[in-house]
Write an enzyme that holds these catalytic residues in place. Structure first.
Site, short mmCIF file in Angstrom:
data_model
loop_
_atom_site.label_atom_id
_atom_site.label_comp_id
_atom_site.label_asym_id
_atom_site.label_seq_id
_atom_site.Cartn_x
_atom_site.Cartn_y
_atom_site.Cartn_z
N ASN A 169 -3.56 3.49 0.42
CA ASN A 169 -3.64 4.93 0.62
C ASN A 169 -5.06 5.38 0.25
OD1 ASN A 169 -3.79 5.17 -2.22
ND2 ASN A 169 -1.58 5.51 -2.40
N ALA A 170 -5.31 6.68 0.30
CA ALA A 170 -6.67 7.17 0.08
C ALA A 170 -7.19 6.80 -1.30
CB ALA A 170 -6.70 8.68 0.28
N GLY A 171 -6.35 6.95 -2.33
CA GLY A 171 -6.78 6.63 -3.68
C GLY A 171 -7.09 5.16 -3.86
N GLU A 172 -6.24 4.30 -3.28
CA GLU A 172 -6.46 2.86 -3.37
C GLU A 172 -7.71 2.43 -2.60
OE1 GLU A 172 -1.62 2.33 -3.72
OE2 GLU A 172 -2.67 1.91 -1.84
N ASP B 117 6.32 3.66 1.52
CA ASP B 117 7.17 2.48 1.69
C ASP B 117 7.75 2.45 3.09
OD1 ASP B 117 6.78 2.00 -1.05
OD2 ASP B 117 8.51 3.23 -1.59
#
Length: 505
Positions: free
Chosen positions: A216-219, A288
């Site tokens: 995701n964006a944070g990862e 998920d």
């Protein structure tokens, strides 16, 4: 695994209900290895503050549980039509037994679950009042899993490696993917079996050399640096090499929540999906579901860009629902090819209304012929939806419209009218009734609010006594200066502009 971008994929390909049916019919064998979580939703009323602290007192009336983390990915895959096995560690506790039961009842093969008394099942319990999550209570493991539990998980993964046609790794930092386990997974003989990794820190799983990662964006920012909030989708492709190098992956699908996703294929192609955001504040686990949809599509041989399209659609479906939800093959087909008759039969509607009411949702009911939908209708329907949480629109069938409006009506059949109404975002359910009034359906559903257009008064309506009799509220909507259906039909016949006022009816 075949991957491509939007400019090179087959021109005659289109994601449709038939594709979903074909994928489900294949029953692809998918192995899910990952951190298992039990998601809890504890509902109750918060009507006073504690004397002990500045905190609301929530009187819990209901506890709901769902599979979370890798378990949520597994149940979504099973609902989409895959043959699923899962490997992970749970505690010898009530949460573990609940999670095993949910997985088994969802059709997931649980022989790879490793139970240990030396650790607890990870659980995330949300305390909810109305539509607001007040606090989340997490049960986590303070100590690492014992070596024997990790050894058993590795053996279970190896035992299913030859069976699986695709593998999904879900690393949420809950303790399963220690270096010894990932190294052992990496040493397995790799068949031509695609591997998808969904991990909070993709550096931990780099040794697996995944085919696809789904940060995701944070990862993504953790590996590749901060993105400009206003240009995230545009900046992701420029950092492709940095992402693939840090994660060890051949390709990636970067999810950007409300902005959709960006697919980076091995050949350098870029594909964008666009999300349809929802206002549901309790939704959880859409990532998920996205991973599950991607896995199903790739296991069936779809190109990566097309797999991302299907995954985005599945995620869009679950974010419209409260709690941790599951997207099924039926849900996808319904979204891609709505039934010719969008109306819900009364038995099904009664059951769904009961489910919504049990979740604490307020039911609003309105009715009319809705023969030629116009601005007065849409304005009133939007206003009706604001009176509660779920809007049910009941329409007269064709025979009752003829009795009420004359032999030359309706202009549009009940099937067409239902389909148009069901396409409105503010409308949750459409039902067709054959009587001159909706009183039988009102008595059956007993909605909390009965809404009617402002060109009526409560005293004019036979329905008022029925609704007030069971304790419901009759709400008269604002009068909307728009167009009446009868006026529109008459003016069309006379070839005049339509300016006659009206509202719901």
């Amino acid at each position: 695994m075949t991957t491509t971008d939007a400019t090179t994929r087959s021109r005659d390909y289109a994601l449709n209900a038939g594709v979903v049916t074909e994928l489900a019919a294949m029953r692809p064998r998918v192995l899910v290895i990952g951190d298992l979580i039990l998601d809890g939703w504890w509902d109750g009323a918060a009507e006073r503050m504690s004397r002990e602290a500045p905190a609301p007192v929530v009187e819990i009336s209901r506890r709901r549980f769902a599979a979370g983390g890798a378990a949520n990915t597994a149940v979504n895959l099973a609902a989409l039509g895959a043959d699923v096995r899962i490997v992970g560690v749970i505690g010898d506790d009530e949460a573990g037994r609940e999670l095993r039961s949910i997985l088994s009842s969802s059709g997931v093969d649980t022989r790879g679950l490793v139970e240990t008394a030396a650790g607890r099942t990870v659980a995330k319990n949300r305390v909810v009042s109305g539509e607001q999550v007040l606090v989340r209570l997490d049960d986590v493991n303070g100590d690492p899993y014992p070596e024997e539990a990790l050894e058993a998980a590795a053996e279970a993964a190896e035992a299913s490696s030859g069976w699986a046609e695709l593998e999904v790794i879900c690393d949420y930092g809950c303790g399963l993917f220690v270096p010894a386990l990932t190294a052992r997974l990496a040493r397995r003989v790799r068949r031509p079996r695609p591997c998808i990794v969904d991990a909070h820190d993709l550096r931990r799983t780099r040794i697996l050399r995944p085919d696809v990662v789904t940060p995701n964006a944070g990862e993504f920012e953790q590996l590749c640096g901060r993105l400009d909030p206003g240009r995230r989708a545009e900046e992701v492709p420029a950092r492709r090499e940095a992402l693939l190098e840090a994660s060890g992956a051949r390709s990636a699908v970067v999810t950007l929540d409300r902005e959709g996703s960006v697919t980076l294929s091995p050949e350098g192609g870029v594909h964008r999906t666009f999300a349809h955001p929802a206002t549901e504040r309790q939704a959880s686990g859409a990532g998920d579901t996205f991973t599950a949809g991607l896995a199903l599509a790739l296991s069936g041989g779809l190109p990566l860009a097309d797999a991302a399209d299907l995954a985005q659609l599945a995620a869009d479906i679950v974010v419209r629902r409260p709690g941790t939800s599951v997207c099924s093959a039926h849900d996808l087909r319904a979204e891609l090819a709505p039934a010719d008759d969008a109306a819900v039969d009364h038995d099904t509607l009664e059951a769904r209304v009961a489910e919504h009411r049990a979740e604490g949702r307020r039911i609003v009911f309105t009715n009319g012929c809705f023969d030629v939908l116009h601005r007065g209708h849409t304005a009133s329907l939007r206003q009706a939806k604001r009176l509660g949480d779920v809007l049910v629109v009941a329409i007269n069938d064709d025979d009752s419209v003829r009795r009420l409006k004359g032999p030359d009506r309706p202009v549009n059949t009940a099937t067409d009218r239902a389909a148009v109404l069901a396409a409105l975002e503010c409308v949750d359910y459409v039902a067709v009734f054959s009587s001159d009034t909706p009183i039988p359906l009102l008595e059956r559903l007993q909605p909390e609010v009965y809404a009617k257009g402002g060109d009526y008064t409560p005293e004019m309506l036979r329905e008022t006594a029925v609704v007030r009799g069971y304790g419901g509220l009759v709400s008269m909507l604002d009068y909307v200066e728009a167009h009446s259906t009868s006026g529109i039909v008459e003016q069309i016949r006379e070839h005049r502009p339509t300016t006659v006022p009206g509202g719901v009816g």
